[in-house]
Enzyme design. Structure first.
Site, PDB file in Angstrom:
ATOM      1  N   HIS A  31       0.840  -1.194   0.000  1.00  0.00           N
ATOM      2  CA  HIS A  31       0.000   0.000   0.000  1.00  0.00           C
ATOM      3  C   HIS A  31       0.875   1.244   0.000  1.00  0.00           C
ATOM      4  O   HIS A  31       1.917   1.301   0.639  1.00  0.00           O
ATOM      5  CB  HIS A  31      -1.000  -0.012   1.154  1.00  0.00           C
ATOM      6  CG  HIS A  31      -0.468   0.231   2.531  1.00  0.00           C
ATOM      7  ND1 HIS A  31      -0.276   1.492   3.042  1.00  0.00           N
ATOM      8  CD2 HIS A  31      -0.102  -0.617   3.516  1.00  0.00           C
ATOM      9  CE1 HIS A  31       0.162   1.400   4.288  1.00  0.00           C
ATOM     10  NE2 HIS A  31       0.288   0.131   4.607  1.00  0.00           N
TER      11      HIS A  31
ATOM     12  N   ASP B 211       5.636   3.012   7.147  1.00  0.00           N
ATOM     13  CA  ASP B 211       4.382   2.299   6.876  1.00  0.00           C
ATOM     14  C   ASP B 211       3.650   3.084   5.791  1.00  0.00           C
ATOM     15  O   ASP B 211       3.007   4.084   6.095  1.00  0.00           O
ATOM     16  CB  ASP B 211       3.562   2.206   8.162  1.00  0.00           C
ATOM     17  CG  ASP B 211       2.197   1.575   7.969  1.00  0.00           C
ATOM     18  OD1 ASP B 211       1.967   0.979   6.921  1.00  0.00           O
ATOM     19  OD2 ASP B 211       1.364   1.682   8.889  1.00  0.00           O
TER      20      ASP B 211
ATOM     21  N   GLU C 172      -5.210   1.639   2.207  1.00  0.00           N
ATOM     22  CA  GLU C 172      -5.072   0.509   3.138  1.00  0.00           C
ATOM     23  C   GLU C 172      -5.347   0.951   4.560  1.00  0.00           C
ATOM     24  O   GLU C 172      -5.976   0.242   5.350  1.00  0.00           O
ATOM     25  CB  GLU C 172      -3.658  -0.085   3.031  1.00  0.00           C
ATOM     26  CG  GLU C 172      -3.463  -1.391   3.807  1.00  0.00           C
ATOM     27  CD  GLU C 172      -3.005  -1.210   5.242  1.00  0.00           C
ATOM     28  OE1 GLU C 172      -2.923  -2.219   5.963  1.00  0.00           O
ATOM     29  OE2 GLU C 172      -2.722  -0.065   5.680  1.00  0.00           O
ATOM     30  N   GLU C 173      -4.869   2.153   4.889  1.00  0.00           N
ATOM     31  CA  GLU C 173      -4.939   2.620   6.281  1.00  0.00           C
ATOM     32  C   GLU C 173      -6.365   2.888   6.744  1.00  0.00           C
ATOM     33  O   GLU C 173      -6.607   3.074   7.930  1.00  0.00           O
ATOM     34  CB  GLU C 173      -4.079   3.883   6.459  1.00  0.00           C
ATOM     35  CG  GLU C 173      -2.583   3.679   6.217  1.00  0.00           C
ATOM     36  CD  GLU C 173      -1.897   2.839   7.292  1.00  0.00           C
ATOM     37  OE1 GLU C 173      -2.560   2.459   8.271  1.00  0.00           O
ATOM     38  OE2 GLU C 173      -0.706   2.553   7.137  1.00  0.00           O
TER      39      GLU C 173
ATOM     40  N   ASP D 267       4.383  -5.248   3.749  1.00  0.00           N
ATOM     41  CA  ASP D 267       3.985  -4.149   4.634  1.00  0.00           C
ATOM     42  C   ASP D 267       4.904  -4.184   5.861  1.00  0.00           C
ATOM     43  O   ASP D 267       5.666  -5.130   6.047  1.00  0.00           O
ATOM     44  CB  ASP D 267       2.512  -4.336   5.051  1.00  0.00           C
ATOM     45  CG  ASP D 267       1.840  -3.035   5.496  1.00  0.00           C
ATOM     46  OD1 ASP D 267       2.545  -2.051   5.793  1.00  0.00           O
ATOM     47  OD2 ASP D 267       0.604  -3.028   5.562  1.00  0.00           O
TER      48      ASP D 267
ATOM     49  N   HIS E  11       3.114   4.360  12.955  1.00  0.00           N
ATOM     50  CA  HIS E  11       2.131   5.457  12.949  1.00  0.00           C
ATOM     51  C   HIS E  11       2.583   6.666  13.769  1.00  0.00           C
ATOM     52  O   HIS E  11       1.767   7.438  14.262  1.00  0.00           O
ATOM     53  CB  HIS E  11       0.732   4.989  13.390  1.00  0.00           C
ATOM     54  CG  HIS E  11       0.062   4.120  12.360  1.00  0.00           C
ATOM     55  ND1 HIS E  11      -1.263   3.779  12.421  1.00  0.00           N
ATOM     56  CD2 HIS E  11       0.536   3.544  11.231  1.00  0.00           C
ATOM     57  CE1 HIS E  11      -1.571   3.015  11.381  1.00  0.00           C
ATOM     58  NE2 HIS E  11      -0.482   2.864  10.646  1.00  0.00           N
TER      59      HIS E  11
END
Ligand code: ZN
Ligand code: CO
Length: 339
Positions: free
Chosen positions: A60, A162, A192-193, A215, A302
């Site tokens: 992603h 990420d 994706e998130e 990922d 994140h």
């Protein structure tokens, strides 16, 4: 790898706003594949043609962000989250919009810091009025962390590891891959998130025989880690056993493990209790597609200071190349589920 990762990390690409990052990846991969195209939602496909097994490899390209919901009289912006953003980590950060507008994240007076939430916070772009703010930012504009990627030895520190780390691994593997029989679709997926959305539509479109996602996964090697994980930076890519979105196909997981043994690639096994990845959507596409995941260990997922190890990424490239050039004969890998 370092130069590519830096470019990918620093490029703007929150969920639903992947155009800039898709353009960058297109430029990096175009000369190494037979075809590049996008679909209506913005997924980016790079194809290496072959007559053998049809494999979809997803990474992603979106990152988490924050979205403007309201502009106040004095020019401060209220916002909501796009994906898994923590108010505590966001506080005091600089964030940047697609047009380059930079904001500081502030908060109202709070008696109890435990009550910190997005509705107690605002963005300050330095505007003195609603009109001045609205000249630079509109409702629905999305900002991401404003952060340079830096290196410390083999470690990279920055935003959006990420999953730009996964994108860098997939780009490099495709670039280095010699011609094989397999028909390979590298898909740089959107959104994706916010719920594996791009992988759902792209896997339906391609209808591959095998699915693989690349990922990051949280590492458990920091003091009192937030997630208990037997995954460490610098010990190689992790082969996922399961997360909350997918139980990886056992035969495919074992094949990946065998390949690491054959090639002498360091690797680890990963069980992630919460969280998911594109394989979660791919394996449920149509009648079901056997899927696996190669994970890059990542600390502080994140946050604007996500940390990965370049050697893990290099070893992930080796494993991915080995998998994609393997004769992926479906009858041999999946003779019968009952045997
Ligand atoms: Zn991710
Ligand atoms: Co994520």
């Amino acid at each position: 790898m370092r130069e590519l990762l830096k470019k990918l990390s620093e490029t703007h690409g929150p969920s639903g706003r992947e155009q800039q990052i898709a353009r960058l990846i297109t430029g990096e991969i175009r000369d190494y594949v037979d075809e590049v195209f996008t679909d209506t939602l913005g997924n980016l496909y790079a194809v290496k043609r072959g007559n053998g097994t049809k494999v979809m490899v997803a990474a992603h390209m979106d990152e988490i962000g924050i979205i403007v919901t309201f502009i106040e009289e004095k020019g401060f912006l209220r916002f909501s989250n796009i994906g898994g953003v923590s108010p505590y980590i966001l506080l005091g950060q600089k964030v940047v919009f697609a047009n380059g507008t930079v904001a500081t994240v502030g908060m109202e007076k709070l008696e109890d810091i435990k009550k910190l939430a997005f509705d107690k916070m605002y963005l300050d772009i330095g505007a003195g009025s609603r009109e001045e703010a609205a000249a630079n930012v509109r409702i629905g504009d999305i900002a991401t962390y404003y952060r340079e990627l830096t290196f410390s030895g083999s470690r990279a520190i920055g935003k959006a590891m990420d999953n730009r780390a996964g994108c860098a691994v997939l780009v490099n593997a495709i670039r280095e891959l010699e011609k094989t029989d397999n028909e390979i679709y590298a898909v740089f997926t959107i959104q994706e998130e916010v719920g594996l959305r791009g992988s759902r539509t792209s896997s339906y479109r391609l209808n591959p025989e095998l699915g693989l996602a690349v990922d990051v996964t949280p590492a458990g090697d920091t003091p009192e880690p937030p997630v208990a994980m037997d995954v460490y930076l610098g010990r190689g890519p992790a082969i996922k056993v399961k997360d909350a979105s997918v139980i990886c196909h056992p035969r495919l997981k074992e094949l990946l493990l065998e390949l690491t043994e054959q090639e002498g690639i360091p690797c680890q096994l990963e069980v992630l209790q919460a969280g998911g990845t594109d394989a979660g959507a791919i394996h449920l596409s149509r009648e079901g597609i056997p899927s696996a995941v190669i994970s890059i260990p990542c600390r502080y997922v994140h946050t604007p200071g996500e940390m990965v190890d370049i050697t893990d990424m290099q070893n992930a490239v080796r494993l991915l190349k080995s998998f994609l050039s393997h004769p992926l004969e479906m009858q041999k890998i999946f003779p019968c589920f009952l045997t």
